[in-house]
Design a protein around this motif. Structure first.
Motif, short mmCIF file in Angstrom:
data_model
loop_
_atom_site.label_atom_id
_atom_site.label_comp_id
_atom_site.label_asym_id
_atom_site.label_seq_id
_atom_site.Cartn_x
_atom_site.Cartn_y
_atom_site.Cartn_z
N SER A 141 9.66 6.67 94.95
CA SER A 141 9.05 5.48 94.38
C SER A 141 8.94 4.40 95.46
O SER A 141 9.79 4.31 96.34
CB SER A 141 9.90 4.94 93.23
OG SER A 141 9.45 3.66 92.86
N ARG A 186 4.60 -0.15 75.71
CA ARG A 186 5.86 0.40 76.20
C ARG A 186 5.93 0.19 77.71
O ARG A 186 4.95 0.43 78.40
CB ARG A 186 5.94 1.89 75.91
CG ARG A 186 5.65 2.22 74.48
CD ARG A 186 6.79 3.01 73.88
NE ARG A 186 6.85 2.73 72.47
CZ ARG A 186 7.99 2.69 71.78
NH1 ARG A 186 9.13 2.89 72.39
NH2 ARG A 186 7.99 2.43 70.50
N VAL A 187 7.09 -0.22 78.20
CA VAL A 187 7.19 -0.49 79.64
C VAL A 187 7.98 0.60 80.36
O VAL A 187 8.39 0.42 81.49
CB VAL A 187 7.82 -1.87 79.91
CG1 VAL A 187 6.89 -2.95 79.43
CG2 VAL A 187 9.18 -2.00 79.28
N GLY A 198 8.70 1.33 94.32
CA GLY A 198 9.02 0.18 93.46
C GLY A 198 10.13 -0.70 94.01
O GLY A 198 10.29 -1.82 93.56
N GLY A 247 4.27 -4.07 85.94
CA GLY A 247 3.97 -3.60 84.60
C GLY A 247 4.59 -4.51 83.55
O GLY A 247 3.95 -4.89 82.57
N PRO A 282 1.63 -0.37 81.30
CA PRO A 282 2.64 -0.95 82.21
C PRO A 282 3.71 0.04 82.70
O PRO A 282 4.60 -0.37 83.43
CB PRO A 282 3.26 -2.05 81.35
CG PRO A 282 3.07 -1.62 79.94
CD PRO A 282 1.84 -0.80 79.92
N VAL A 283 3.63 1.29 82.31
CA VAL A 283 4.58 2.27 82.84
C VAL A 283 4.09 2.72 84.21
O VAL A 283 2.91 2.70 84.49
CB VAL A 283 4.70 3.49 81.90
CG1 VAL A 283 5.71 4.48 82.42
CG2 VAL A 283 5.08 3.02 80.52
N GLU A 284 5.05 3.13 85.05
CA GLU A 284 4.69 3.56 86.40
C GLU A 284 5.04 5.03 86.57
O GLU A 284 6.11 5.46 86.15
CB GLU A 284 5.53 2.71 87.35
CG GLU A 284 5.07 2.71 88.74
CD GLU A 284 5.92 1.74 89.55
OE1 GLU A 284 5.97 0.55 89.18
OE2 GLU A 284 6.55 2.19 90.49
N ARG A 301 0.74 3.29 89.86
CA ARG A 301 1.16 2.11 89.12
C ARG A 301 0.09 1.57 88.18
O ARG A 301 0.35 0.64 87.42
CB ARG A 301 1.66 1.02 90.07
CG ARG A 301 0.66 0.48 91.04
CD ARG A 301 1.36 -0.29 92.15
NE ARG A 301 0.45 -0.59 93.24
CZ ARG A 301 -0.37 -1.63 93.23
NH1 ARG A 301 -0.38 -2.45 92.22
NH2 ARG A 301 -1.18 -1.84 94.24
N SER A 313 2.98 -7.89 83.39
CA SER A 313 1.63 -7.90 82.84
C SER A 313 1.61 -8.20 81.35
O SER A 313 0.57 -8.56 80.80
CB SER A 313 0.91 -6.58 83.13
OG SER A 313 1.46 -5.55 82.34
#
Lengths: 275, 368
Positions: free
Chosen positions: B219, A63-64, B221, A74, B338-340, B333, A77
């Motif tokens: 953030s 899940r992203v 990001g 993320g 892959p979640v931040e 991160r 990747s």
């Protein structure tokens, strides 16, 4: 526990192996994910966002995060080649970074209407290189929808959609919302008038709107403690719906996602609304 | 004037010899923290959701500067290093330094170790502006053809500034800015801003609500080289003036009246410090959203290690902020990749317990 994790890992490997011959796809948006599966390309998907909960086949995929706030690294990747992105995916800087990294980012029309659904299905088909399959699915959805909405409903109940996240936060949907649209498609009338979007519910306003049926999402109704808790909220008991204990609960994404299951959702809601 | 003020840092006769010390107590923190900053930046460049070999990291950096090397690095890896990790690390360092220095300046002005730039309304003003742009402004600005990603930071910066100027104006009577008036005006303005944000959230739709919430978590990001350039410019006055201001701030610790008697231009220092702080913190908030706790924790750790001399406190706290924020971002991160995670959440989650630990330890060491 350990075994199931291994199985999941194996599943990921299997999916990855199957997809290796094709484009690696990431879906940002529950309805988009459903559409990819409906077009038979679920095996190409390598990651999904948090709003993608159907079909259950992709439970093992990474899940992203939330589609409006994804992380560039993320997402990169999982080594995607194609990102099918909800119109509101973001932040915009991250989308630009993805494109700079050579990822094909395709914005998919995302409005919660029938036209939106058909445009979405066609756009996903095109992006996946399956324009014909997309057009065919859109046409069959259009036919299904026409068949369902052709027969006039036997009654036009007044419906209030209650968006609940715990008993403290109840909101009702005005016009321009996905809930308003599906109530109309199912032959009901949104009993809330005079504003767009979601607003906090006041007991008096609810009594004034006097709905025949209360519509909620399964998770929302669960979050306030089930139907019994709903009737004990001030004002709710004083409505027609409260008097006849009429509440309809359906899954979030099924009811409001406007994905390929829309005809089924409309038919089911129509059935449930009929007294 | 400067030497007179320097003498004030240690007015007690018993320790008067310290006046002649070339290096103030705790000076070693500055070189140590500089090395730590370097180490953290290297770690921030090397570690991330995407596994990239150290050799590739070096190659990407060397290539980015324009030097051709024999080693190969994939285009995607090079982009992740040069346009995702590097801007985040540097933005984190600049933002951390700005927040920490802002914290030190405000704590000196208010003579209270719990003071924070948010007291004068810079964060809440920025938050109101950001929420306005998110909720009602996006369509308005799009109609004007300004759909640039800079609309929100620009609005947040201006909003923060207008709020600070309003606070200062309210606190100014007969040419004097009274610090307790600044505090009271700031509290009132912050309450008003809170109400305005509440109103905006009421009319926001679900998606906008989420956007406002994410912004307020903070953030890194959205960091890119353009925003870094802007932030660096905003941080410049604070960095340029600290040597000049530090001894005066030491004198100010005695009290405003005493400092004025000793020839410190109290009025100019007060207003100047607020403006320099809000320039740096306003720009930081505009680009990163609300990141709490750095402005409080960094100065405190330095005070515990080196005492309250601003000649050390200002640069060391700035450096420590620059170390802590990229470190928190590295955690944010990678821990759930892959979640931040929102970085404001991380700074509060890790910062608050650590801060409590320090306070408790200090209490045990100095029984009163």
């Amino acid at each position: 526990m350990k075994i199931s994790k291994w199985m999941m890992a194996l599943g990921v490997v299997a999916v990855a192996a199957a997809a290796s011959a094709q484009t690696r796809v990431v879906c940002l948006g529950g309805a988009i994910t459903e559409t990819v599966w409906a077009l038979g390309r679920g095996d190409a998907v390598v990651a999904v966002d948090d709003s993608s909960v159907y079909p259950p086949g992709h439970a093992a995929l990474p899940r992203v995060g939330y589609y409006r706030m994804v992380s560039a690294e993320g997402l990169l990747s999982v080594n995607p080649e194609l990102v099918l992105a909800h119109e509101q995916s973001g932040p915009p800087e991250v989308m630009e970074q993805l494109m700079a990294a050579g990822v094909r980012v395709v914005r998919i029309p995302s409005s919660a209407t029938v036209t939106g659904l058909l445009a979405r299905v066609r756009a996903v088909g095109e992006a996946l290189g399956r324009s014909e399959a997309g057009a065919a699915l859109a046409a069959s959805l259009e036919a299904d929808l026409a068949a369902i909405t052709a027969a006039a409903p036997s009654s036009t109940p007044r419906v209030v959609f209650v968006f609940a996240r715990g008993a403290g936060t109840l909101q009702v949907s005005g016009f321009g919302t996905a809930a308003d649209e599906i109530i109309r498609l199912a032959g009901g009338v949104n009993a809330i008038e005079g504003f767009s979007g979601y607003r906090p519910l006041t007991a008096e306003a609810l009594v004034a709107a006097n709905p025949d049926v209360i519509l909620a999402t399964t998770s929302g109704l669960g979050s306030i403690g089930g139907p019994d808790a709903l009737w004990s909220i001030p004002g709710v008991a004083a409505t027609q719906a409260g008097e006849h204990r009429r509440v309809v609960a359906m899954d979030d994404l099924y009811l409001l996602g406007f994905g390929p299951r829309l005809p089924a959702a409309i038919a089911e809601l129509r059935e449930a609304l009929t007294p | 004037m400067k030497s007179a003020a320097l003498a004030l840092t240690t007015p007690a006769p018993a320790i008067i010899h310290r006046r002649h010390r070339l290096r103030p107590r705790g000076w070693w923190l500055v070189p140590v923290l500089s090395v730590a900053l370097l180490a953290v930046l290297v770690a921030a460049l090397s570690i991330g959701a995407m596994p990239i070999a150290p050799a590739a990291v070096v190659t990407a950096l060397v290539n980015a500067v324009g030097i051709e090397t024999a080693w190969a690095v994939s285009e995607r890896e090079a982009l992740v290093i040069a346009h995702i990790r590097a801007p985040r690390a540097i933005m984190g360092a600049l933002a951390g330094a700005a927040l920490a220095i802002g914290g030190v300046l405000m704590q000196a002005l208010f003579r209270n170790p719990l003071a924070d730039p948010a007291l004068v309304g810079v964060s809440s003003g920025a938050a109101v502006a950001a929420a306005t742009v998110t909720v009602i402004g996006s369509t308005f600005f799009a109609d004007l053809g300004w759909s640039s990603p800079f609309v929100l930071p620009a609005a947040a910066f201006v909003g923060g500034w207008l709020t600070v100027l309003l606070t200062l104006r309210l606190a100014r009577t007969a040419g004097h800015t009274r610090i307790e008036q600044v505090l009271l005006a700031g509290i009132a303005i912050n309450a008003l801003a809170g109400a305005a944000i509440g109103l905006l959230m009421l009319i926001a739709d679900d998606a906008q609500l989420r956007e406002v919430a994410f912004w307020s978590f903070g953030s890194l990001g959205r960091a890119d080289w353009t925003s870094i350039a802007w932030l660096a410019v905003a941080l410049l006055p604070a960095l340029a003036l600290y040597r000049l201001v530090a001894p005066w701030l030491n004198a100010l610790l005695l009290g405003e009246g005493e400092a004025a008697l000793l020839g410190v231009p109290v009025e100019r220092i007060k207003r100047g410090a607020i403006i320099v702080t809000c320039l740096a913190v306003g720009a930081t908030v505009a680009f990163t959203g609300l990141i709490g706790f750095v402005g409080l924790v960094a100065p405190h750790i330095v005070r515990l290690l080196a005492g309250p001399d601003h000649r050390v406190l200002l640069p060391a706290a700035g450096l420590l902020g620059a170390v802590l924020l990229p470190l928190a971002d590295l955690f944010a991160r990678t821990v759930a990749a892959p979640v931040e995670l929102p970085i404001g959440l991380v700074t509060a989650l890790l910062g608050a317990p650590f801060f409590l630990f320090l306070l408790l330890r200090e209490r045990r060491e100095v029984p009163r």
